[in-house]
Design a protein around this motif. Structure first.
Motif, PDB file in Angstrom:
ATOM      1  N   LEU A 208       0.811  -1.222   0.000  1.00 56.96           N
ATOM      2  CA  LEU A 208       0.000   0.000   0.000  1.00 56.96           C
ATOM      3  C   LEU A 208       0.844   1.270   0.000  1.00 56.96           C
ATOM      4  N   THR A 209       2.081   1.182   0.442  1.00 66.31           N
ATOM      5  CA  THR A 209       2.946   2.366   0.499  1.00 66.31           C
ATOM      6  C   THR A 209       3.924   2.452  -0.666  1.00 66.31           C
ATOM      7  N   LEU A 210       3.796   1.579  -1.645  1.00 64.99           N
ATOM      8  CA  LEU A 210       4.646   1.681  -2.827  1.00 64.99           C
ATOM      9  C   LEU A 210       4.393   3.005  -3.550  1.00 64.99           C
ATOM     10  N   PRO A 211       5.420   3.661  -4.053  1.00 65.38           N
ATOM     11  CA  PRO A 211       5.210   4.884  -4.836  1.00 65.38           C
ATOM     12  C   PRO A 211       4.251   4.673  -6.004  1.00 65.38           C
ATOM     13  N   ALA A 212       4.343   3.527  -6.660  1.00 65.91           N
ATOM     14  CA  ALA A 212       3.434   3.257  -7.774  1.00 65.91           C
ATOM     15  C   ALA A 212       1.991   3.149  -7.290  1.00 65.91           C
ATOM     16  N   MET A 213       1.774   2.581  -6.101  1.00 65.79           N
ATOM     17  CA  MET A 213       0.419   2.511  -5.552  1.00 65.79           C
ATOM     18  C   MET A 213      -0.098   3.907  -5.225  1.00 65.79           C
ATOM     19  N   ALA A 214       0.788   4.764  -4.719  1.00 65.34           N
ATOM     20  CA  ALA A 214       0.385   6.150  -4.437  1.00 65.34           C
ATOM     21  C   ALA A 214      -0.034   6.854  -5.724  1.00 65.34           C
ATOM     22  N   GLU A 215       0.684   6.598  -6.809  1.00 64.72           N
ATOM     23  CA  GLU A 215       0.338   7.212  -8.089  1.00 64.72           C
ATOM     24  C   GLU A 215      -1.001   6.689  -8.604  1.00 64.72           C
ATOM     25  N   TRP A 216      -1.216   5.381  -8.486  1.00 63.50           N
ATOM     26  CA  TRP A 216      -2.504   4.794  -8.887  1.00 63.50           C
ATOM     27  C   TRP A 216      -3.642   5.405  -8.063  1.00 63.50           C
ATOM     28  N   THR A 217      -3.418   5.574  -6.759  1.00 59.55           N
ATOM     29  CA  THR A 217      -4.445   6.127  -5.877  1.00 59.55           C
ATOM     30  C   THR A 217      -4.775   7.563  -6.246  1.00 59.55           C
ATOM     31  N   GLU A 218      -3.763   8.361  -6.561  1.00 60.83           N
ATOM     32  CA  GLU A 218      -4.022   9.728  -7.001  1.00 60.83           C
ATOM     33  C   GLU A 218      -4.821   9.740  -8.294  1.00 60.83           C
ATOM     34  N   GLY A 219      -4.532   8.799  -9.161  1.00 62.57           N
ATOM     35  CA  GLY A 219      -5.308   8.674 -10.389  1.00 62.57           C
ATOM     36  C   GLY A 219      -6.761   8.335 -10.100  1.00 62.57           C
ATOM     37  N   ALA A 220      -6.994   7.481  -9.110  1.00 65.68           N
ATOM     38  CA  ALA A 220      -8.366   7.135  -8.722  1.00 65.68           C
ATOM     39  C   ALA A 220      -9.100   8.352  -8.183  1.00 65.68           C
ATOM     40  N   ARG A 221      -8.413   9.164  -7.388  1.00 65.58           N
ATOM     41  CA  ARG A 221      -9.044  10.384  -6.858  1.00 65.58           C
ATOM     42  C   ARG A 221      -9.416  11.336  -7.993  1.00 65.58           C
ATOM     43  N   ALA A 222      -8.539  11.459  -8.968  1.00 64.84           N
ATOM     44  CA  ALA A 222      -8.820  12.330 -10.102  1.00 64.84           C
ATOM     45  C   ALA A 222     -10.030  11.829 -10.884  1.00 64.84           C
ATOM     46  N   GLU A 223     -10.153  10.520 -11.007  1.00 65.83           N
ATOM     47  CA  GLU A 223     -11.291   9.960 -11.723  1.00 65.83           C
ATOM     48  C   GLU A 223     -12.603  10.202 -10.979  1.00 65.83           C
ATOM     49  N   ILE A 224     -12.564  10.085  -9.658  1.00 65.65           N
ATOM     50  CA  ILE A 224     -13.774  10.360  -8.858  1.00 65.65           C
ATOM     51  C   ILE A 224     -14.205  11.814  -9.039  1.00 65.65           C
ATOM     52  N   TRP A 225     -13.224  12.720  -9.038  1.00 60.95           N
ATOM     53  CA  TRP A 225     -13.523  14.136  -9.251  1.00 60.95           C
ATOM     54  C   TRP A 225     -14.104  14.345 -10.646  1.00 60.95           C
ATOM     55  N   GLU A 226     -13.535  13.657 -11.615  1.00 60.71           N
ATOM     56  CA  GLU A 226     -14.018  13.757 -12.987  1.00 60.71           C
ATOM     57  C   GLU A 226     -15.466  13.312 -13.092  1.00 60.71           C
ATOM     58  N   ARG A 227     -15.798  12.218 -12.430  1.00 58.98           N
ATOM     59  CA  ARG A 227     -17.179  11.725 -12.449  1.00 58.98           C
ATOM     60  C   ARG A 227     -18.120  12.711 -11.771  1.00 58.98           C
ATOM     61  N   ALA A 228     -17.657  13.283 -10.652  1.00 58.07           N
ATOM     62  CA  ALA A 228     -18.508  14.171  -9.873  1.00 58.07           C
ATOM     63  C   ALA A 228     -18.814  15.460 -10.608  1.00 58.07           C
ATOM     64  N   THR A 229     -17.874  15.878 -11.459  1.00 60.32           N
ATOM     65  CA  THR A 229     -18.027  17.188 -12.126  1.00 60.32           C
ATOM     66  C   THR A 229     -18.478  17.055 -13.576  1.00 60.32           C
ATOM     67  N   ALA A 230     -18.683  15.807 -14.005  1.00 55.18           N
ATOM     68  CA  ALA A 230     -19.088  15.597 -15.414  1.00 55.18           C
ATOM     69  C   ALA A 230     -20.503  16.103 -15.671  1.00 55.18           C
TER      70      ALA A 230
END
Length: 230
Positions: A208-230
């Motif tokens: 869960l603390t891998l840098p790549a996992m952090a990047e994937w998680t940030e991508g997930a947050r961006a997608e949630i924002w994208e859905r919310a504002t679509a």
């Protein structure tokens, strides 16, 4: 399109077609391996759970599923097939363990993840950013959890002395089990109940603390924002 280095200095064009990062556990697996190893690729995301999702996926692969790796050799679909291809194409990254015994074990537990744990998948679907109540842990779900914990513990004890991953260094086996670490966090599973020496919890934290996992998680947050504002 970005380029990936091959074993003999050749270049390979890679595009990885994935689903939403909050939901698509199968997409996470090869994405994590590519990112952790620093293999360059282009990312093409298909939004899931939309009226046109199936049609969009079928435009990329007749399998009707994600992920799909587009490479010079053609399409590679199915997460484990992609991981096998990457290990073959990029042997310098040692995506399977070096010793024959460890490599056989890593392939076995990866195939077991690929084919099994149906109850856990159904009762605890991936919801990366969610913090959800645990479902009732009946006999079959408990069996799935105990088996995963036993795999983690056994692999760490027998093969993991050289590093924090299942076989010491990061391998395809870690990519295959990474979504389970996210599920246990999402549903508040107390891994100490199933592994009282802390091995399972420590391994989950490693993933869960891998840098790549952090990047994937940030991508997930961006997608949630994208859905919310679509």
């Amino acid at each position: 399109m970005t380029m990936a280095e091959g074993p003999a200095g050749a270049h390979t064009n890679y595009t990885l077609v994935i689903g939403d990062k909050n939901f698509s556990s199968w997409s996470l697996r090869p994405w994590l391996a590519l990112k952790h190893c620093g293999i360059k690729f282009a990312e093409d995301r298909v939004r899931l759970r939309q009226p046109d999702s199936k049609a969009e996926i079928l435009r990329n692969s007749s399998s009707g599923k994600v992920p799909v790796l587009k490479a010079d050799v053609g399409l590679i679909w199915d997460s484990l097939a992609i991981l096998e291809y990457l290990a073959e194409r990029h042997p310098d990254h040692l995506l399977w363990p070096q010793t024959e015994e460890a490599r056989a074990a890593a392939r076995s537990i990866s195939a077991e993840m690929h084919a099994g744990f149906v109850t856990l998948r159904n009762d605890m679907p991936m919801d990366l950013l969610g913090l959800l109540p645990s479902p009732s842990i009946g006999t079959t779900l408990e069996s799935d959890i105990r088996r995963i914990v036993a795999i983690w513990r056994g692999s760490r004890e027998r093969y993991g002395k050289g590093g924090p991953f299942l076989f010491g260094a990061f391998t395809n086996a870690d990519a295959m089990y990474a979504p389970m670490a996210t599920r246990f966090r999402t549903y508040g599973v107390d891994l100490g109940r199933f592994c009282d020496d802390g091995t399972a919890a420590a391994y989950a934290e490693t993933i869960l603390t891998l840098p790549a996992m952090a990047e994937w998680t940030e991508g997930a947050r961006a997608e949630i924002w994208e859905r919310a504002t679509a």
